[in-house]
Write a protein that holds these residues in place. Structure first.
Motif, PDB file in Angstrom:
ATOM      1  N   GLU A  18      -8.398   8.439  -3.498  1.00 31.06           N
ATOM      2  CA  GLU A  18      -7.172   7.675  -3.230  1.00 31.06           C
ATOM      3  C   GLU A  18      -7.187   7.123  -1.805  1.00 31.06           C
ATOM      4  O   GLU A  18      -6.832   5.956  -1.567  1.00 31.06           O
ATOM      5  CB  GLU A  18      -5.944   8.564  -3.435  1.00 31.06           C
ATOM      6  CG  GLU A  18      -4.626   7.837  -3.198  1.00 31.06           C
ATOM      7  CD  GLU A  18      -3.406   8.722  -3.365  1.00 31.06           C
ATOM      8  OE1 GLU A  18      -2.335   8.383  -2.798  1.00 31.06           O
ATOM      9  OE2 GLU A  18      -3.505   9.766  -4.044  1.00 31.06           O
ATOM     10  N   GLU A  76      -3.382   7.841   8.743  1.00 34.07           N
ATOM     11  CA  GLU A  76      -3.934   7.199   7.548  1.00 34.07           C
ATOM     12  C   GLU A  76      -5.284   7.787   7.159  1.00 34.07           C
ATOM     13  O   GLU A  76      -5.992   7.230   6.335  1.00 34.07           O
ATOM     14  CB  GLU A  76      -4.078   5.692   7.776  1.00 34.07           C
ATOM     15  CG  GLU A  76      -2.754   4.967   7.946  1.00 34.07           C
ATOM     16  CD  GLU A  76      -2.940   3.479   8.139  1.00 34.07           C
ATOM     17  OE1 GLU A  76      -2.283   2.706   7.417  1.00 34.07           O
ATOM     18  OE2 GLU A  76      -3.751   3.070   9.001  1.00 34.07           O
ATOM     19  N   LYS A  79       0.830  -1.194   0.000  1.00 35.96           N
ATOM     20  CA  LYS A  79       0.000   0.000   0.000  1.00 35.96           C
ATOM     21  C   LYS A  79       0.868   1.248   0.000  1.00 35.96           C
ATOM     22  O   LYS A  79       1.766   1.387   0.825  1.00 35.96           O
ATOM     23  CB  LYS A  79      -0.915   0.012   1.232  1.00 35.96           C
ATOM     24  CG  LYS A  79      -2.161  -0.854   1.082  1.00 35.96           C
ATOM     25  CD  LYS A  79      -3.119  -0.623   2.240  1.00 35.96           C
ATOM     26  CE  LYS A  79      -4.425  -1.361   2.015  1.00 35.96           C
ATOM     27  NZ  LYS A  79      -5.389  -1.117   3.101  1.00 35.96           N
ATOM     28  N   LEU A 130      -0.104   7.239   2.276  1.00 38.47           N
ATOM     29  CA  LEU A 130      -0.963   8.378   1.983  1.00 38.47           C
ATOM     30  C   LEU A 130      -0.241   9.665   2.379  1.00 38.47           C
ATOM     31  O   LEU A 130       0.055   9.878   3.553  1.00 38.47           O
ATOM     32  CB  LEU A 130      -2.278   8.261   2.755  1.00 38.47           C
ATOM     33  CG  LEU A 130      -3.238   7.153   2.305  1.00 38.47           C
ATOM     34  CD1 LEU A 130      -4.419   7.059   3.263  1.00 38.47           C
ATOM     35  CD2 LEU A 130      -3.728   7.394   0.884  1.00 38.47           C
ATOM     36  N   TYR A 171      -7.496   3.194  -0.585  1.00 37.97           N
ATOM     37  CA  TYR A 171      -6.482   2.698   0.353  1.00 37.97           C
ATOM     38  C   TYR A 171      -7.135   1.894   1.467  1.00 37.97           C
ATOM     39  O   TYR A 171      -6.621   0.865   1.911  1.00 37.97           O
ATOM     40  CB  TYR A 171      -5.718   3.895   0.917  1.00 37.97           C
ATOM     41  CG  TYR A 171      -4.722   3.574   2.016  1.00 37.97           C
ATOM     42  CD1 TYR A 171      -3.380   3.337   1.718  1.00 37.97           C
ATOM     43  CD2 TYR A 171      -5.105   3.529   3.361  1.00 37.97           C
ATOM     44  CE1 TYR A 171      -2.452   3.062   2.722  1.00 37.97           C
ATOM     45  CE2 TYR A 171      -4.191   3.250   4.363  1.00 37.97           C
ATOM     46  CZ  TYR A 171      -2.864   3.014   4.036  1.00 37.97           C
ATOM     47  OH  TYR A 171      -1.961   2.728   5.046  1.00 37.97           O
TER      48      TYR A 171
END
Length: 231
Positions: free
Chosen positions: A67, A207, A39, A42, A71
């Motif tokens: 986005e 996150e 991943k 971010l 995620y």
């Protein structure tokens, strides 16, 4: 002797099966770890949300939100992007101070509502209060954390010193807030407004966060923000 001869192949099969099962489990764990590791982090900058003249680029902000939702494996259904409402409070600092949401229902007749709130990593939802307006009562609400982490802040004992990572940006009322009791809420946690009409705000973890908000009813005219420049 015959029993021993018959047992040997059986033991071999059992041992082989056990080894295969362990290998499968290891493979599954490895695949899960690989997905997590793969991943992309971010990370957003404020510059990507504004043009050279300082105009807020709504579609760029939506790109970042999509986005983040992908995620977290949030269901990005057809038409979601068009339903997203967002604001930078006219502060020019969307990466740190802003709000995005999708209102799924706001029934004024029966007085109930349901919405999802989206905050980017480290982004603050400005401090505000809800009052009775337009025939609707003051909004009473609660929040279910679906993905990520949120620092939910309201009235109560000041425990800000326990959360040094929660820093109010200067663009919010010159770095001020009136409430300082923080609840760290992770996925699956639910927190409710302590008292009707009380001030409250939130800040996302590293996150970002996806929050499902429930309440009696939402009335835009009943919202008042602590920062006078945001009203």
């Amino acid at each position: 002797m015959k029993k021993l001869i018959l047992l040997c192949p059986l033991m071999i099969v059992i041992l082989f099966t056990g080894c295969v099962d362990k290998t499968k489990k290891k493979t599954i764990v490895t695949e899960k770890e690989a997905i997590v590791d793969s991943k992309k982090e971010l990370k957003f900058t404020n510059e990507q949300f504004y043009d050279a003249s300082g105009k807020f680029l709504v579609e760029k902000a939506k790109d970042a939100l999509i986005e983040m939702l992908e995620y977290h494996d949030y269901p990005v259904f057809a038409g979601l992007r068009e339903k997203i409402w967002l604001t930078d409070y006219n502060k020019g600092n969307y990466a740190e101070l802003g709000l995005a949401s999708v209102m799924f229902v706001n029934n004024e007749e029966d007085q109930y509502m349901l919405m999802d709130i989206f905050l980017l990593p480290g982004q603050m939802l400005g401090e505000h209060m809800h009052f009775a307006a337009e025939g609707n009562p003051a909004k009473m609400e609660g929040w279910l954390i679906r993905h990520g982490k949120s620092y939910i802040v309201g009235i109560g004992e000041n425990n800000r010193d326990q959360f040094p990572q929660v820093v109010v940006p200067k663009t919010h009322w010159n770095g001020k807030v009136s409430t300082n009791h923080i609840i760290e809420a992770n996925e699956g946690d639910f927190a409710a407004l302590s008292k009707v009409e009380s001030a409250h705000w939130q800040m996302a973890g590293p996150e970002g966060v996806v929050i499902t908000e429930v309440g009696n009813v939402h009335t835009n005219a009943g919202v008042r923000r602590s920062d006078p420049e945001m009203n």
